[in-house]
Design an enzyme around this catalytic site. Structure first.
Site, PDB file in Angstrom:
ATOM      1  N   GLU A 115      12.205 -51.253  31.033  1.00  0.00           N
ATOM      2  CA  GLU A 115      12.818 -52.489  31.557  1.00  0.00           C
ATOM      3  C   GLU A 115      11.839 -53.648  31.444  1.00  0.00           C
ATOM      4  OE1 GLU A 115      12.279 -49.618  33.001  1.00  0.00           O
ATOM      5  OE2 GLU A 115      13.526 -49.309  34.769  1.00  0.00           O
ATOM      6  N   TRP A 126       4.369 -15.616   4.741  1.00  0.00           N
ATOM      7  CA  TRP A 126       5.256 -16.350   5.609  1.00  0.00           C
ATOM      8  C   TRP A 126       6.645 -15.758   5.512  1.00  0.00           C
ATOM      9  CZ3 TRP A 126       2.925 -19.466   8.907  1.00  0.00           C
ATOM     10  CH2 TRP A 126       1.702 -20.029   8.554  1.00  0.00           C
ATOM     11  N   ASP A 140      -2.663 -13.926  14.046  1.00  0.00           N
ATOM     12  CA  ASP A 140      -2.335 -15.049  13.155  1.00  0.00           C
ATOM     13  C   ASP A 140      -3.388 -16.150  13.141  1.00  0.00           C
ATOM     14  OD1 ASP A 140       0.015 -13.698  12.776  1.00  0.00           O
ATOM     15  OD2 ASP A 140       1.238 -15.033  14.008  1.00  0.00           O
ATOM     16  N   LEU A 158       5.007 -11.097  25.167  1.00  0.00           N
ATOM     17  CA  LEU A 158       5.042 -12.261  26.052  1.00  0.00           C
ATOM     18  C   LEU A 158       6.423 -12.909  26.053  1.00  0.00           C
ATOM     19  CD1 LEU A 158       3.589 -14.151  27.955  1.00  0.00           C
ATOM     20  CD2 LEU A 158       2.524 -15.277  25.982  1.00  0.00           C
TER      21      LEU A 158
END
Lengths: 366, 366
Positions: free
Chosen positions: B54, B172, B202, B302
Site C-alpha cells: 500500500e 538422473w 546424492d 523421512l
C-alpha cells in the site's frame, strides 16, 4: 498436402470402426467417388470372414463406380482367402483411379495388388495418409514383422508407485472412469493375459463388459497350473478362457482343468501346454491364433518377465492420487537388472489424460 | 462479477511478484486509482522489512490518491512492525474507498485495519477475489493457523514407481526441464529439507540456482548427526545451511559440525538441537524462523515420517517415462500402516503437466 488426404482421413475413420474385431486381419476403410468426384459408397472391414472394405463400398456405389475413384486405407488384396481377392473386384468395377494409404505388409500381397491394378490400366496413388494408416494398423504390422502380437502392459498404481497395500488389498486403487477406460482398452485387444497370482489374488472377470463382441480371449499363464478350483474365468458364457502351462504341470492339475471344461457353462475353457512356457512362447501361440494385439494385466512377476523378454511395446499406467505406502507392498515391476541410468531403454510418451481423479499416461517403446 | 475483480486480479499479479521473498510476511499487491478511476499507483511487498504494498502504491500516486480508491489484496495492517502501520498511511492519503480481497489472518490485525478505515469514514469493500487471495497466501495462512509452514513433498520417480535403481543410482531419473522446474519450486520456498541419507547418497546442492535471492535455507535433519565430512551443503557461500539433530547426537559429532562452521566459506552453517527431533518439531522451529513454505526433498524414510506426522500438505510428483525395476529398489515412501483402501486420505489433483519428456502431477490434501 494432397487433395486426397481429407478423403483418406474419412476412410481411416471408417477403418477404425472395426477396432478390436478384425484380427487376424487389419482394419480397412474405403470410399468410392463417382467420375464427378461425388461420394457414392463407403465401407469398412467389420469382422474377419466378412466382406472386405472395398467390396462393401463398391457394392454401395454400384454402376456409379464406373470411371470413378476408390480411396482405401490398405492395398487391395490379390489372393483368395476367406473372401475372393479385392483387386479383381476393383478392376471389374471399371474404376479409373485407386488411392491407397499403405501397401499391405502381408507377404501374400506386398505390392501384388497394386501391380495388378496398374497392369489393368488404373491410375494408382500410394502413400496418402500413410503415417496414420501405419499407426492404425501398427498391431497388425507388428504381428507380421515379428510373429507376435503387439502387446500393451497396463497397470493401476498410486502416485507413490504401489499396486497394492502391504496386505495385498488392491480394490480399488483407480476410480470408475479409469476402470471403464480399461474395459475400453480390453475391447481393442484380442486377448487379455494374467498370471496365476493375479487370478488367485483378484479373481478377475477380464471382459470388456460388452464393449467388444465377441469378448477378448482371457488367458491365464501358469507354468505349474497351481490355480484355484473356483474362478470367474472358469465361467465361459461371457468369454472364452485359455489356460497355458508348461511341461512341469502335474497330471492331476491338468486333469483338474480338463474336468472344469466339461462342466456346463465352461465349454469355452481350453488348456494349452507350451514346451518353453513364458511370455515369448505365449505370444507366438497367440499370434498363431490370429491375435494382433494383446493386453498384459498381470502382476509384477509376469510383467517383469514380459518386459525383459521384449514382449511389451506399449505401456498404459493409470496413476491414482493416493499414497499407499508399505515397505513390502507390491510395485508394478520387479528386478530388471539395470545398474546404470544409461542402460534404460527409451519410452516415448503421449500427453497424459485425466480419467476422473486419476491420471492415464501412455508410453510407447521408441 | 464485481467490477472491482479485474483490478484485484492485477493487484494479485503484483502480489505474486514477491513470491519466495516476503516470508514471514504474506505476498501483497496494491493499486491506487484517482477520483476519476485512473490508475495512478502500483506497489507490491518485495521483501520482509521493505515497505508494504500500500505504501509503495500510495507513494507513486502522491496527491492523486486524494478522493480515490485503494485496491489491495490483504487488509492493511494496523500495528507497528518493522514498518509503520499501513492503515494510518491509507487514512492520511485522503482516499475515499478501499477494496480488499481478504482480511489479514494475523491475530495482530484480524479486522482491526478494516475497522480503523471504516471509523475514519472510508468506504471499505471486502472479499473481492478472496478465493484467489487465499490461494496465493495459503502458505502464510497455514503457518498462522497451525504454527508450521505449509510443506510440499517433491519426488522424481520412474513410471514404475522407483526413485533409484537397486544399486542406489538415481542421477538422473528426470530430465533437464523437470530439474529446472524443481529449481523454480525451491525458489518459492523458504527452506528445503533433506535427511542424512539423501545427503550421503546424492551430496545435493539444494539451491534454486539463483532463481531466489537470498537462496532458501538448506536444512539437514539427522537425529544422530551421522553426516559426511565433505558435502556441498557445508559450503555456505551460495546459501545458508541448518543442521538439525536430536539429543542422541554425540558430543564428538556436534563438535565436528561446529568445527566445520568455523571454516572460511562455511560461516552460514548452523547447528540446532531439537528435544523431540522429527518432522513436526522441525517445522515448528522453521515457523519460528519465519518460514511460510518449505519443501521436503528427502528419501522415503523421512518422507514417510513427514506424511505420517501430517507434515505434508502438497505433493509434486515428477514421473519419468522410464522403467527402473528392481526388487530392493527405493520407492517414494515406506510403510504408512494402511490396511484398507478406505483408510486412505483424499488428495485433490491438478491437471498433469508435461516437463519435456517427464510428467508433473501436483496434488493437494483435500
Amino acid at each position: 498436402m494432397s487433395a486426397w488426404l481429407p478423403l483418406m482421413e474419412r476412410a481411416l475413420q471408417l477403418a477404425a470402426l472395426g477396432a478390436g474385431r478384425t484380427s487376424p486381419n487389419p482394419m480397412v476403410g474405403a470410399l468410392v467417388l463417382d467420375g464427378a468426384g461425388q461420394l457414392v459408397g463407403e465401407g469398412f472391414h467389420a469382422k474377419a470372414g466378412e466382406p472386405h472394405a472395398e467390396v462393401g463400398a463398391l457394392a454401395q456405389a454400384g454402376d456409379r463406380a464406373r470411371g470413378g475413384t476408390l480411396v482405401v486405407t490398405l492395398e487391395p488384396c490379390c489372393h483368395q482367402g476367406r473372401t475372393p481377392p479385392c483387386s479383381a473386384a476393383v478392376i471389374a468395377a471399371g474404376l479409373r483411379r485407386v488411392v491407397i494409404a499403405m501397401a499391405d505388409p502381408n507377404p501374400k500381397v506386398a505390392g501384388g495388388g497394386i501391380a495388378e491394378l496398374q497392369q489393368a490400366g488404373l491410375e494408382v496413388i500410394v502413400g496418402i495418409g500413410e503415417a496414420q494408416a501405419l499407426q492404425l494398423n501398427r498391431a497388425f504390422c507388428h504381428r507380421l514383422a515379428h510373429g507376435r502380437p503387439l502387446a500393451i502392459l497396463k497397470w493401476a498404481m498410486s502416485v507413490d508407485g504401489r499396486t497394492a497395500l502391504s496386505n495385498g488389498a488392491s480394490q480399488w486403487i483407480s476410480g470408475p472412469q479409469a476402470r471403464a477406460w480399461v474395459h475400453q482398452l480390453r475391447a481393442q485387444c484380442d486377448a487379455v493375459i494374467v498370471g496365476g497370482g493375479t487370478l488367485r489374488a483378484d479373481n478377475p472377470l477380464l471382459t470388456s463388459r460388452g464393449r467388444r463382441s465377441p469378448e477378448p480371449l482371457r488367458v491365464v499363464l501358469s507354468r505349474s497350473l497351481e490355480l484355484p478350483a473356483e474362478a470367474q474365468l472358469w465361467q465361459t458364457d461371457l468369454a472364452p478362457t485359455l489356460v497355458v502351462h508348461g511341461p512341469e504341470a502335474t497330471p492331476a492339475r491338468r486333469q483338474a482343468i480338463d474336468q472344469l471344461a466339461q462342466k456346463p457353462g465352461s465349454e469355452r475353457l481350453e488348456r494349452l501346454e507350451l514346451a518353453n512356457c513364458g511370455p515369448l512362447a505365449l505370444l507366438e501361440a497367440l499370434a498363431g491364433r490370429g491375435c494382433n494385439q494383446v493386453l498384459w494385466e498381470c502382476g509384477p512377476g509376469l510383467a517383469t518377465a514380459a518386459v525383459a523378454a521384449g514382449c511389451v511395446q506399449e505401456l498404459a499406467a493409470v496413476i491414482a492420487p493416493k499414497l499407499l505406502g508399505g515397505l513390502p507392498a507390491q510395485t508394478p515391476l520387479g528386478e530388471l537388472g539395470h545398474t546404470a541410468m544409461d542402460q534404460l531403454v527409451g519410452w516415448g510418451s503421449q500427453p497424459p489424460q485425466s480419467l476422473g481423479p486419476d491420471l492415464l499416461w501412455q508410453l510407447k517403446l521408441e
